[in-house]
Design a protein around this motif. Structure first.
Motif, PDB file in Angstrom:
ATOM      1  N   ASP A 271       0.867  -1.142   0.074  1.00  0.00           N
ATOM      2  CA  ASP A 271       0.131  -0.017  -0.015  1.00  0.00           C
ATOM      3  C   ASP A 271       1.031   1.501   0.143  1.00  0.00           C
ATOM      4  OD1 ASP A 271      -2.129  -1.551   0.082  1.00  0.00           O
ATOM      5  OD2 ASP A 271      -2.575  -1.074   2.337  1.00  0.00           O
ATOM      6  N   VAL A 272       0.415   2.496  -0.259  1.00  0.00           N
ATOM      7  CA  VAL A 272       0.635   3.825  -0.270  1.00  0.00           C
ATOM      8  C   VAL A 272      -0.048   4.339   0.705  1.00  0.00           C
ATOM      9  CG1 VAL A 272       1.670   5.840  -1.371  1.00  0.00           C
ATOM     10  CG2 VAL A 272       1.668   3.734  -2.500  1.00  0.00           C
ATOM     11  N   ARG A 273       0.200   4.702   1.868  1.00  0.00           N
ATOM     12  CA  ARG A 273      -0.607   5.486   2.971  1.00  0.00           C
ATOM     13  C   ARG A 273       0.071   6.259   4.052  1.00  0.00           C
ATOM     14  NH1 ARG A 273      -1.902   1.216   7.125  1.00  0.00           N
ATOM     15  NH2 ARG A 273      -1.753  -0.845   5.937  1.00  0.00           N
ATOM     16  N   ALA A 274      -0.662   6.814   4.900  1.00  0.00           N
ATOM     17  CA  ALA A 274      -0.138   7.608   5.733  1.00  0.00           C
ATOM     18  C   ALA A 274       0.799   6.761   6.774  1.00  0.00           C
ATOM     19  CB  ALA A 274      -1.268   8.328   6.744  1.00  0.00           C
ATOM     20  N   ALA A 275       1.642   7.508   7.705  1.00  0.00           N
ATOM     21  CA  ALA A 275       2.630   6.919   8.442  1.00  0.00           C
ATOM     22  C   ALA A 275       1.684   5.981   9.531  1.00  0.00           C
ATOM     23  CB  ALA A 275       3.626   7.716   8.990  1.00  0.00           C
TER      24      ALA A 275
END
Ligand SMILES: C[S@@+](CC[C@H](N)C(=O)[O-])C[C@H]1O[C@@H](n2cnc3c(N)ncnc32)[C@H](O)[C@@H]1O
Length: 394
Positions: A271-275
């Motif tokens: 995924d690409v997402r918030a920390a």
């Protein structure tokens, strides 16, 4: 400082000289008194003996401690652990004859011999051949130009020199010998050619194998398709070998280290997402091999931005280091945040943002009592900073 053939021969027949020199301080300050003291033992060979003792000291975690080498040869040499890892994968090819055509002090031949593969070594430098003969007794070493093949073997290993006059080489044709000439001289053979990790390998059709030891990237090795690894029914084209010796007993024994391999046949779905709770900065070999997503998928991590190599996760995978996030702030707020957190020292990591850690560290004027870490990264078009606890290992 280079050694001559005569110096190598004399040192090889007086092993006690280097043992005595190794008991001296061998610092820049002590050099003159160290030389005086060795002159009484070995006369005109004192300088060379000190050179070998200093080289052994500098390579204590890299090469066997009994070898004869100059400081330059030690610095150029493959770390023994990396050479053994290569020797093992070459053994698994089932091919039977091996030659290292830029063998220097014999590191690759020694590693091949350790895994039961007889190999020939050759080099254009006669003193290095003499050192190799001492370092790897029982193996065959010849004085020969790698660009004028003087013998044959199924697999040719080469490690062209990367520095000329102290200057780092950036173009394959500036290597010594030049990479394109080396490849054409040995066309038709299977090749394993070590190169500086920073060169552009996008045109290489076989496998580009990056290797790191304790977080430092040591090499990129180009393997022709016949030597490339196969995994999950496909040929590997990019791989990263991550070797960790820290806390282990013997830095020359590959079986006493942790070795993890990643390659481009692995799943890269992440995924690409918030920390989340942690930020993870993948090993340099993984990053240079272009395997960040594969690494993330293997460890259940995700990307903060699809073009940046900083990853995140809610736990640290076993053996992987990372940073527990305290807060995320804009770059201009970092100084204030660090002061409020009583920070006196910071490890600073930067990716995707034009920031020099040494410059910002000075600007932040850290005067507190705590060690922290700051990860500066780019998410989309925005530069951002994560103020974190010091590096921890899962
Ligand atoms: C980086 S060092 C090799 C280090 C070696 N792999 C080791 O682990 O010790 C490069 C070597 O290439 C040798 N060399 C340079 N040009 C050469 C040529 N045309 N033919 C053979 N050897 C050459 C140098 O003398 C030097 O020993």
């Amino acid at each position: 400082m280079a050694l001559t053939v005569d110096e190598v021969k004399e040192i090889a027949s007086h092993p006690q000289w280097v043992s005595v020199a190794e008991s001296l301080p061998l610092t820049k300050k002590s050099l003159i008194s160290d030389l005086d003291s060795m002159r009484q033992q070995c006369g005109e060979f004192a300088r060379a003996v000190i050179e070998v003792a200093v080289a052994r000291k500098s390579a204590a975690t890299k090469l066997p401690g009994t070898w004869i080498m100059s400081s330059e040869a030690a610095q150029q040499a493959t770390p023994y652990l990396v050479a053994v890892a290569r020797a093992r994968r070459l053994r698994d090819t089932g091919l039977s004859s091996f030659a290292d055509v830029t063998c220097s002090i014999g590191t690759e031949v020694a590693a091949l011999s350790d895994v039961g593969l007889p190999a020939i070594g050759s080099d254009i430098d006669a003193a290095r051949i003499e050192m190799a003969r001492h370092n790897v007794p029982g193996s065959r070493f010849l004085l020969a130009d790698a660009l004028a093949p003087a013998y044959d073997a199924d697999v040719i290993i080469a490690d062209p020199a990367r520095r000329a006059g102290g200057r780092r080489i950036a173009r394959p044709e500036d290597l010594l010998p030049p990479l394109p000439d080396l490849i054409s001289a040995w066309s038709g053979r299977q090749l394993a050619i070590k190169c500086a990790p920073g060169l552009d390998f996008s045109e290489w059709e076989g496998e580009v194998a990056l290797a790191s030891v304790d977080g430092a990237v040591k090499e990129a090795c180009l393997y022709t398709p016949g030597l490339a690894l196969q995994a999950r029914g496909r040929q590997v084209t990019r791989s990263a070998l991550v070797i960790e010796t820290v806390g282990k007993r013997d830095p020359l024994d590959l079986d006493a280290t942790t070795v993890t391999r990643y390659d481009d046949t692995m799943d890269d779905d992440c995924d690409v997402r918030a920390a989340g709770r942690y930020i993870v900065d993948p090993d340099g070999a993984v990053v240079r091999a272009g395997l960040v997503r594969h690494f993330a998928a293997a460890h259940g991590l995700w990307q903060l931005d699809e073009r940046i190599a900083h990853l995140s996760g809610d736990r640290l995978p076993e053996g992987v280091s990372g940073f527990e996030v305290i807060e995320q702030v804009g770059l201009k707020q970092v100084r204030k945040s660090l002061a409020a957190l009583d920070c006196g020292a910071a490890e600073i990591l930067v990716r995707g943002v034009d920031v020099n850690p040494d410059v910002v560290r000075k600007q932040w004027k850290l005067r507190g009592s705590k060690a922290l870490a700051v990860v500066i990264t780019r998410i989309g078009k925005t530069a951002t900073a994560f103020i974190c606890h010091p590096r921890a290992k899962g």
